[in-house]
Design a protein around this motif. Structure first.
Motif, PDB file in Angstrom:
ATOM      1  N   ALA A  29     -68.052 -70.308 -83.624  1.00 50.98           N
ATOM      2  CA  ALA A  29     -66.562 -70.086 -82.983  1.00 50.98           C
ATOM      3  C   ALA A  29     -66.114 -68.544 -82.870  1.00 50.98           C
ATOM      4  O   ALA A  29     -66.808 -67.770 -83.459  1.00 50.98           O
ATOM      5  CB  ALA A  29     -65.535 -70.664 -84.195  1.00 50.98           C
ATOM      6  N   ARG A  31     -62.754 -65.995 -81.209  1.00 47.83           N
ATOM      7  CA  ARG A  31     -61.153 -66.513 -81.108  1.00 47.83           C
ATOM      8  C   ARG A  31     -61.237 -66.603 -79.500  1.00 47.83           C
ATOM      9  O   ARG A  31     -60.048 -67.130 -78.930  1.00 47.83           O
ATOM     10  CB  ARG A  31     -60.635 -64.924 -81.181  1.00 47.83           C
ATOM     11  CG  ARG A  31     -60.943 -63.921 -80.391  1.00 47.83           C
ATOM     12  CD  ARG A  31     -60.020 -62.348 -80.682  1.00 47.83           C
ATOM     13  NE  ARG A  31     -60.868 -61.449 -80.327  1.00 47.83           N
ATOM     14  CZ  ARG A  31     -60.439 -60.009 -80.580  1.00 47.83           C
ATOM     15  NH1 ARG A  31     -59.559 -59.873 -81.446  1.00 47.83           N
ATOM     16  NH2 ARG A  31     -61.059 -59.019 -80.143  1.00 47.83           N
ATOM     17  N   LEU A  33     -62.695 -69.022 -77.141  1.00 45.57           N
ATOM     18  CA  LEU A  33     -63.458 -70.458 -77.344  1.00 45.57           C
ATOM     19  C   LEU A  33     -64.468 -70.565 -76.162  1.00 45.57           C
ATOM     20  O   LEU A  33     -65.616 -70.857 -76.404  1.00 45.57           O
ATOM     21  CB  LEU A  33     -62.659 -71.723 -77.412  1.00 45.57           C
ATOM     22  CG  LEU A  33     -63.166 -73.033 -77.295  1.00 45.57           C
ATOM     23  CD1 LEU A  33     -64.161 -73.120 -78.728  1.00 45.57           C
ATOM     24  CD2 LEU A  33     -62.091 -74.095 -77.192  1.00 45.57           C
ATOM     25  N   THR A  51     -63.386 -74.435 -82.176  1.00 45.80           N
ATOM     26  CA  THR A  51     -62.251 -73.474 -82.557  1.00 45.80           C
ATOM     27  C   THR A  51     -62.568 -72.950 -84.063  1.00 45.80           C
ATOM     28  O   THR A  51     -63.354 -73.553 -84.787  1.00 45.80           O
ATOM     29  CB  THR A  51     -60.879 -74.193 -82.632  1.00 45.80           C
ATOM     30  OG1 THR A  51     -60.711 -75.098 -83.627  1.00 45.80           O
ATOM     31  CG2 THR A  51     -60.706 -74.914 -81.330  1.00 45.80           C
ATOM     32  N   ASP A  54     -61.383 -75.390 -86.674  1.00 41.10           N
ATOM     33  CA  ASP A  54     -62.319 -76.450 -86.885  1.00 41.10           C
ATOM     34  C   ASP A  54     -63.592 -76.281 -87.255  1.00 41.10           C
ATOM     35  O   ASP A  54     -64.352 -77.033 -88.132  1.00 41.10           O
ATOM     36  CB  ASP A  54     -62.609 -77.406 -85.453  1.00 41.10           C
ATOM     37  CG  ASP A  54     -61.060 -77.974 -85.128  1.00 41.10           C
ATOM     38  OD1 ASP A  54     -60.231 -78.413 -85.811  1.00 41.10           O
ATOM     39  OD2 ASP A  54     -61.320 -78.213 -83.809  1.00 41.10           O
TER      40      ASP A  54
END
Length: 212
Positions: A29, A31, A33, A51, A54
């Motif tokens: 992940a 910032r 995506l 993300t 997640d």
């Protein structure tokens, strides 16, 4: 156990490559995506882009491969979610010194590892790891022969330490524990066991035994 790498700068990207080559299935992940999705495509089916929220939520091991100050912000933002997880800190508290080099951004006798460990929620288990070498050395030193190079780690949690030691092995290095979190400073920039410190080079497990 599921492992997530949060932050896909030089260290995070190289670590993701090393782990997937070593057979690990990981979550990644950033910032941005789209950056994570691009890297996941390059790494094949072993990496899944998510993300940040997640990836942290779905993982058991969270490697925060971000700058020290960004890490503090992430811990504040996802404080509750990090409870019960193994949190891995590769950070080095440094910044450009304006003279072409770097300077430490916290007092010389302080460790970013201990500062980060103190910010984690109850139930999170802290491990300092993957920051002892530069991204370049993480790439060139992987799976060295005839003896693998060492990656040191520090933790107060034996089971969490073994989990991270297994990840170090999968990433193409030999794991060596230097002690508890209070020894983190030794494997940060300027520390006696860091690549950019007194040791200044890759070492084998046999050599490391005499150092710890």
């Amino acid at each position: 156990m599921k492992t997530a790498i949060i932050g896909l700068g030089n260290i995070g990207t190289q670590l993701a490559e090393n782990l997937t080559v070593g057979g690990e299935e990981i979550l990644i992940a950033d910032r941005d995506l789209s950056k994570a999705e691009k890297l996941a495509a390059e790494l094949g089916g072993k990496a899944t882009a998510l993300t940040i929220a997640d990836a942290i939520n779905e993982s058991d091991v969270v490697i925060l491969a971000v700058y020290f100050d960004v890490m503090k912000d992430l811990i504040a933002a996802y404080h509750g979610t990090l409870a019960g997880k193994i949190v891995v800190d590769p950070s080095n508290p440094i910044a450009p010194d304006g003279k072409g080099g770097f300077k430490k951004t916290i007092p010389a006798d302080q460790s970013s590892g201990q500062l980060i460990a103190a910010l984690l929620p109850e139930g999170a288990e802290f491990v300092k790891a993957f920051g002892r070498l530069s991204a370049q050395s993480l790439g060139t030193g992987v799976n060295r022969s005839p003896e693998r190079a060492v990656l040191f780690y520090a933790t107060d949690y034996p089971e969490a330490g073994q989990t991270v030691a297994n990840l170090i092995t999968a990433s193409g290095f030999s794991p060596v524990r230097v002690g508890g979190a209070d020894q983190s400073i030794r494997i940060e920039v300027g520390g006696d066991l860091h690549e950019f410190g007194e040791l200044g080079r890759l070492v084998s497990a046999k050599e490391a035994e005499a150092l710890v």
